[in-house]
Design a protein around this motif. Sequence first.
Motif, PDB file in Angstrom:
ATOM      1  N   ILE A  45      49.755  72.565 -11.323  1.00 19.21           N
ATOM      2  CA  ILE A  45      49.710  71.599 -12.416  1.00 19.21           C
ATOM      3  C   ILE A  45      49.979  72.339 -13.719  1.00 19.21           C
ATOM      4  N   GLU A  46      51.005  71.913 -14.448  1.00 22.44           N
ATOM      5  CA  GLU A  46      51.277  72.513 -15.750  1.00 22.44           C
ATOM      6  C   GLU A  46      50.381  71.874 -16.802  1.00 22.44           C
ATOM      7  N   ALA A  47      49.584  72.700 -17.461  1.00 23.30           N
ATOM      8  CA  ALA A  47      48.777  72.257 -18.596  1.00 23.30           C
ATOM      9  C   ALA A  47      48.930  73.313 -19.679  1.00 23.30           C
ATOM     10  N   ARG A  48      48.820  72.903 -20.915  1.00 22.90           N
ATOM     11  CA  ARG A  48      49.012  73.843 -22.026  1.00 22.90           C
ATOM     12  C   ARG A  48      47.924  73.674 -23.073  1.00 22.90           C
ATOM     13  N   PRO A  49      47.674  74.739 -23.832  1.00 21.56           N
ATOM     14  CA  PRO A  49      46.854  74.560 -25.029  1.00 21.56           C
ATOM     15  C   PRO A  49      47.592  73.640 -26.000  1.00 21.56           C
ATOM     16  N   VAL A  50      46.874  73.046 -26.933  1.00 22.87           N
ATOM     17  CA  VAL A  50      47.520  72.279 -27.992  1.00 22.87           C
ATOM     18  C   VAL A  50      48.233  73.266 -28.923  1.00 22.87           C
ATOM     19  N   TRP A  51      49.049  72.737 -29.824  1.00 18.40           N
ATOM     20  CA  TRP A  51      49.804  73.604 -30.726  1.00 18.40           C
ATOM     21  C   TRP A  51      48.876  74.491 -31.555  1.00 18.40           C
ATOM     22  N   LYS A  52      49.260  75.736 -31.706  1.00 21.58           N
ATOM     23  CA  LYS A  52      48.513  76.610 -32.608  1.00 21.58           C
ATOM     24  C   LYS A  52      48.902  76.255 -34.036  1.00 21.58           C
ATOM     25  N   PRO A  53      47.924  76.000 -34.910  1.00 17.93           N
ATOM     26  CA  PRO A  53      48.258  75.605 -36.286  1.00 17.93           C
ATOM     27  C   PRO A  53      49.200  76.604 -36.953  1.00 17.93           C
ATOM     28  N   ASP A  67      50.348  57.861 -10.187  1.00 18.34           N
ATOM     29  CA  ASP A  67      48.911  57.600 -10.181  1.00 18.34           C
ATOM     30  C   ASP A  67      48.184  58.614  -9.311  1.00 18.34           C
ATOM     31  N   GLU A  68      48.784  58.935  -8.160  1.00 21.49           N
ATOM     32  CA  GLU A  68      48.175  59.915  -7.262  1.00 21.49           C
ATOM     33  C   GLU A  68      48.119  61.302  -7.919  1.00 21.49           C
ATOM     34  N   ASP A  69      49.144  61.616  -8.715  1.00 24.46           N
ATOM     35  CA  ASP A  69      49.135  62.890  -9.438  1.00 24.46           C
ATOM     36  C   ASP A  69      47.976  62.941 -10.434  1.00 24.46           C
ATOM     37  N   VAL A  70      47.780  61.854 -11.174  1.00 25.70           N
ATOM     38  CA  VAL A  70      46.696  61.818 -12.162  1.00 25.70           C
ATOM     39  C   VAL A  70      45.352  61.981 -11.459  1.00 25.70           C
ATOM     40  N   GLN A  71      45.173  61.301 -10.342  1.00 25.99           N
ATOM     41  CA  GLN A  71      43.927  61.429  -9.589  1.00 25.99           C
ATOM     42  C   GLN A  71      43.730  62.869  -9.113  1.00 25.99           C
ATOM     43  N   TYR A  72      44.806  63.499  -8.663  1.00 22.01           N
ATOM     44  CA  TYR A  72      44.738  64.890  -8.213  1.00 22.01           C
ATOM     45  C   TYR A  72      44.397  65.823  -9.373  1.00 22.01           C
ATOM     46  N   ILE A  73      45.024  65.605 -10.536  1.00 24.56           N
ATOM     47  CA  ILE A  73      44.760  66.436 -11.716  1.00 24.56           C
ATOM     48  C   ILE A  73      43.295  66.345 -12.114  1.00 24.56           C
ATOM     49  N   VAL A  74      42.781  65.108 -12.156  1.00 17.08           N
ATOM     50  CA  VAL A  74      41.382  64.911 -12.538  1.00 17.08           C
ATOM     51  C   VAL A  74      40.449  65.572 -11.533  1.00 17.08           C
ATOM     52  N   GLN A  75      40.766  65.454 -10.262  1.00 15.96           N
ATOM     53  CA  GLN A  75      39.927  66.097  -9.232  1.00 15.96           C
ATOM     54  C   GLN A  75      39.940  67.611  -9.386  1.00 15.96           C
ATOM     55  N   CYS A  76      41.110  68.172  -9.719  1.00 15.23           N
ATOM     56  CA  CYS A  76      41.203  69.619  -9.927  1.00 15.23           C
ATOM     57  C   CYS A  76      40.381  70.059 -11.135  1.00 15.23           C
ATOM     58  N   MET A  96      52.024  72.581   3.936  1.00 19.19           N
ATOM     59  CA  MET A  96      53.136  72.243   3.030  1.00 19.19           C
ATOM     60  C   MET A  96      52.684  72.436   1.581  1.00 19.19           C
ATOM     61  N   ASP A  97      53.479  73.154   0.800  1.00 19.98           N
ATOM     62  CA  ASP A  97      53.128  73.386  -0.590  1.00 19.98           C
ATOM     63  C   ASP A  97      53.245  72.093  -1.384  1.00 19.98           C
ATOM     64  N   ARG A  98      52.290  71.917  -2.307  1.00 17.81           N
ATOM     65  CA  ARG A  98      52.321  70.738  -3.154  1.00 17.81           C
ATOM     66  C   ARG A  98      53.396  70.898  -4.220  1.00 17.81           C
ATOM     67  N   LYS A  99      54.028  69.797  -4.576  1.00 16.24           N
ATOM     68  CA  LYS A  99      55.033  69.828  -5.634  1.00 16.24           C
ATOM     69  C   LYS A  99      54.376  70.217  -6.952  1.00 16.24           C
ATOM     70  N   ARG A 100      55.173  70.818  -7.829  1.00 15.28           N
ATOM     71  CA  ARG A 100      54.698  71.193  -9.149  1.00 15.28           C
ATOM     72  C   ARG A 100      54.648  69.947 -10.025  1.00 15.28           C
ATOM     73  N   ILE A 101      53.534  69.751 -10.740  1.00 12.59           N
ATOM     74  CA  ILE A 101      53.392  68.626 -11.658  1.00 12.59           C
ATOM     75  C   ILE A 101      53.582  69.159 -13.068  1.00 12.59           C
ATOM     76  N   TYR A 102      54.668  68.758 -13.701  1.00 10.97           N
ATOM     77  CA  TYR A 102      54.988  69.252 -15.036  1.00 10.97           C
ATOM     78  C   TYR A 102      54.428  68.315 -16.105  1.00 10.97           C
ATOM     79  N   LEU A 103      54.253  68.886 -17.308  1.00  5.43           N
ATOM     80  CA  LEU A 103      53.709  68.114 -18.413  1.00  5.43           C
ATOM     81  C   LEU A 103      54.512  66.851 -18.667  1.00  5.43           C
TER      82      LEU A 103
END
Length: 437
Positions: free
Chosen positions: A378-386, A422-431, A1-8
């Motif tokens: 997991i959606e992650a982004r760079p910080v804003w470009k100055p 909470d489970e998402d945060v744990q998964y993100i950190v593990q990734c 089963m595909d994991r759900k997408r975790i958005y910012l």
Amino acid sequence: MDRKRIYLCLAHMSDEGWEQKYIKEAFDANWVVPLGPNVNGFEKDLEEFVNSLTPNPSPKGEGLTKRVVALSAGTAAVHLALLACGVGPGDEVLVQSFTFCASSHPITYLGATPVFIDSERETWNMDPELLEEAIKDRIAKTGKKPKAIVPVALYGMPYQIDRIMEIANRYDIPVVEDAAEGFGSKFKGQVLGTFGRYGVLSFNGNKMITTSGGGALITPDEESWREIMMYATQYRESYPYYQHEKIGYNYRMSNICAGIGRGQMTVVNDHIAHHKHVQKMYEELLKDVKGIHVHTQPKVSPKGGDLEGAYDSNYWLCTITLDPDLKVKGQENAYKTIVTGAVGGAAGVIHAADSATTDCQPNDNVEALRVALDQAQIEARPVWKPMHKQPVYKNAPAYVNGVSEAIFKVGMCLPAGPYVTDEDVQYIVQCIKDAII
């Protein structure tokens, strides 16, 4: 089963369905226009919220009576605030460089020039020392003061507003607080957006609360509120026919969107608490991961003073920095392929890039980690470009110290919204751990 997408950060509707209730009332009453009971009610809810004070430690804004105008976007709020400050062609506006373009673009709408101010390291926001240096230098070079100062609550973090306001007051320059990302953030118990002459809020779909799109402008008094309201509604005079004595704009929020906002106000405190909870989880779970640093609000001032309790960030997004020498899987392939769709929800609103790289971009390990998290849903982004490094502003004056560029090269935003469990945060950190070599 595909994991759900975790958005910012995605908006979360109230469990009781208040949004649908207010929207239904609007349709039933045929108030499907940019005015109406929901707009009025949402503005009153916002006024109650922004005027509230927390006695921690001792707020200076006792008896706040700010008025709020609900608008179509936070960008519109910046535009009208600058207009109300008298900004026009040939003027200059001092604006934080480390921000989203909505903070600076309205300056150019008015024919003025943005003057970019770099950040200090504690909050990543406008550096007060550079701000004063810029004021002095612009007066010396142009013979006149800048028309406004625009600090930004980057990712919800409060700026050094006491120092910024002291400088602004000394030079008699109005402050427009861009608290679009800082809805509910406080400094010394007072809500951001209520310190300066005007305060900008945003209710985009990824903000602390949403109206799908939309924003609001916090105004200082009844007279200013009325003038902003006029500008937001095409500046129509009170005649039985259409008469216009100034150029206005079609910026009023719709009654439907305001209905969503009224429902969202019932859960705003829950949303803020959730973001703070997620931040604490990241701090705890990543504290022993070598090479990863979670950005947190200051507890001690650069000059050694105790700031415990002064900063109260909503942590709209949780941010980390990566040590430059950190090794991430796939790092050797970073920036080898041209991106064909916009990263971060703007797909279809981009031009095709002709190169995979620019002269100012995140380090290879940041890009490799972004790609690794993306592959893990997991959606992650760079910080804003100055902004002072954006091609569109290559000729704009800038007062820099290297802080924002340095953070841009090593910074990343992690998911923090109400749908992040909470489970998402744990998964993100593990990734993240799994991606590090």
